[in-house]
Design a protein around this motif. Structure first.
Motif, PDB file in Angstrom:
ATOM      1  N   LEU A  47     -27.806  89.063  -2.212  1.00  0.00           N
ATOM      2  CA  LEU A  47     -27.713  87.710  -1.676  1.00  0.00           C
ATOM      3  C   LEU A  47     -26.472  87.026  -2.241  1.00  0.00           C
ATOM      4  CD1 LEU A  47     -29.062  85.387  -0.062  1.00  0.00           C
ATOM      5  CD2 LEU A  47     -30.269  84.793  -2.176  1.00  0.00           C
ATOM      6  N   VAL A  48     -25.720  86.356  -1.377  1.00  0.00           N
ATOM      7  CA  VAL A  48     -24.502  85.668  -1.788  1.00  0.00           C
ATOM      8  C   VAL A  48     -24.711  84.154  -1.802  1.00  0.00           C
ATOM      9  CG1 VAL A  48     -22.107  85.195  -1.170  1.00  0.00           C
ATOM     10  CG2 VAL A  48     -23.029  87.509  -0.927  1.00  0.00           C
ATOM     11  N   SER A  57     -29.262  71.367   0.819  1.00  0.00           N
ATOM     12  CA  SER A  57     -29.081  72.074  -0.439  1.00  0.00           C
ATOM     13  C   SER A  57     -28.536  73.468  -0.201  1.00  0.00           C
ATOM     14  CB  SER A  57     -30.422  72.155  -1.174  1.00  0.00           C
ATOM     15  OG  SER A  57     -30.287  72.844  -2.399  1.00  0.00           O
ATOM     16  N   THR A  58     -27.638  73.885  -1.091  1.00  0.00           N
ATOM     17  CA  THR A  58     -27.069  75.226  -1.027  1.00  0.00           C
ATOM     18  C   THR A  58     -27.192  75.882  -2.396  1.00  0.00           C
ATOM     19  OG1 THR A  58     -24.866  74.391  -1.549  1.00  0.00           O
ATOM     20  CG2 THR A  58     -25.427  74.619   0.780  1.00  0.00           C
ATOM     21  N   THR A  59     -27.307  77.200  -2.387  1.00  0.00           N
ATOM     22  CA  THR A  59     -27.350  77.955  -3.635  1.00  0.00           C
ATOM     23  C   THR A  59     -26.435  79.160  -3.521  1.00  0.00           C
ATOM     24  OG1 THR A  59     -29.280  79.213  -2.892  1.00  0.00           O
ATOM     25  CG2 THR A  59     -29.700  77.251  -4.228  1.00  0.00           C
ATOM     26  N   TYR A  60     -25.943  79.613  -4.673  1.00  0.00           N
ATOM     27  CA  TYR A  60     -25.020  80.731  -4.720  1.00  0.00           C
ATOM     28  C   TYR A  60     -25.372  81.621  -5.898  1.00  0.00           C
ATOM     29  CZ  TYR A  60     -22.411  77.483  -1.820  1.00  0.00           C
ATOM     30  OH  TYR A  60     -22.050  76.610  -0.826  1.00  0.00           O
ATOM     31  N   THR A  61     -25.106  82.910  -5.745  1.00  0.00           N
ATOM     32  CA  THR A  61     -25.206  83.792  -6.883  1.00  0.00           C
ATOM     33  C   THR A  61     -23.989  83.580  -7.777  1.00  0.00           C
ATOM     34  OG1 THR A  61     -24.242  85.526  -5.524  1.00  0.00           O
ATOM     35  CG2 THR A  61     -26.623  85.517  -5.747  1.00  0.00           C
ATOM     36  N   ASP A  62     -24.042  84.126  -8.981  1.00  0.00           N
ATOM     37  CA  ASP A  62     -23.035  83.797  -9.990  1.00  0.00           C
ATOM     38  C   ASP A  62     -21.614  84.185  -9.579  1.00  0.00           C
ATOM     39  OD1 ASP A  62     -25.151  84.403 -12.893  1.00  0.00           O
ATOM     40  OD2 ASP A  62     -24.868  82.637 -11.615  1.00  0.00           O
ATOM     41  N   ILE A  70     -21.158  77.777   1.712  1.00  0.00           N
ATOM     42  CA  ILE A  70     -21.942  77.984   2.926  1.00  0.00           C
ATOM     43  C   ILE A  70     -22.150  76.638   3.601  1.00  0.00           C
ATOM     44  CG2 ILE A  70     -24.152  77.820   1.670  1.00  0.00           C
ATOM     45  CD1 ILE A  70     -25.288  79.878   3.665  1.00  0.00           C
ATOM     46  N   SER A  71     -22.056  76.636   4.915  1.00  0.00           N
ATOM     47  CA  SER A  71     -22.265  75.408   5.683  1.00  0.00           C
ATOM     48  C   SER A  71     -22.800  75.771   7.059  1.00  0.00           C
ATOM     49  CB  SER A  71     -20.959  74.611   5.815  1.00  0.00           C
ATOM     50  OG  SER A  71     -19.992  75.366   6.534  1.00  0.00           O
ATOM     51  N   ARG A  72     -23.178  74.754   7.820  1.00  0.00           N
ATOM     52  CA  ARG A  72     -23.653  75.048   9.168  1.00  0.00           C
ATOM     53  C   ARG A  72     -23.245  73.916  10.099  1.00  0.00           C
ATOM     54  NH1 ARG A  72     -30.155  73.766   8.590  1.00  0.00           N
ATOM     55  NH2 ARG A  72     -29.938  71.517   8.890  1.00  0.00           N
ATOM     56  N   ASP A  73     -23.166  74.261  11.373  1.00  0.00           N
ATOM     57  CA  ASP A  73     -22.883  73.305  12.440  1.00  0.00           C
ATOM     58  C   ASP A  73     -24.028  73.418  13.440  1.00  0.00           C
ATOM     59  OD1 ASP A  73     -21.989  72.005  14.777  1.00  0.00           O
ATOM     60  OD2 ASP A  73     -19.903  72.414  14.295  1.00  0.00           O
TER      61      ASP A  73
END
Length: 127
Positions: A47-48, A57-62, A70-73
């Motif tokens: 998972l990235v 809310s967004t989350t990221y691996t290290d 990451i975003s969305r339209d």
């Protein structure tokens, strides 16, 4: 038919940038959380980044933290992964994912949930 189609991969030099796109069809990207995964040669898929159902809310691996966004339209029904300061170790096939898409069971009034994956897009970071 529910489907995810990624695009935007390619060859880029270290330090460069790419923006990946993931176009959804058959469902909307705000139905549930959306994820980007990647799989490097000889390694397991990891998972990235994730964005929540409400998009707040967004989350990221290290590894990509601080470099990827990451975003969305919702209007375009598309999720993006902006990748900056790319490193050779970012080389991988990148996959878009939604792990919980609600679909109607054909011929019935009932619904079930499916996990949906795109076909992947290759990102190569090399000089």
């Amino acid at each position: 038919q529910v489907q995810l189609v990624e695009s935007g991969g390619g060859l880029v030099q270290p330090g460069g940038s790419l923006r990946l796109s993931c176009k959804a069809s058959g469902f909307t990207v705000s139905d549930d959380a959306m994820n980007w995964y990647r799989q490097a040669p000889g390694k397991e898929r990891e998972l990235v980044a994730s964005i929540t159902k409400d998009g707040d809310s967004t989350t990221y691996t290290d590894s990509p933290k601080g470099r990827f966004t990451i975003s969305r339209d919702k209007a375009k029904n598309t999720v993006y992964l902006q990748m900056n300061s790319l490193k050779p170790e970012d080389t991988a096939v990148y996959y878009c994912n939604c792990d919980r898409v609600r679909v109607q069971i054909p011929g019935t009034p009932d619904y079930t949930y499916l996990e949906v994956w795109g076909q992947g897009t290759l990102v190569t970071v090399s000089s």
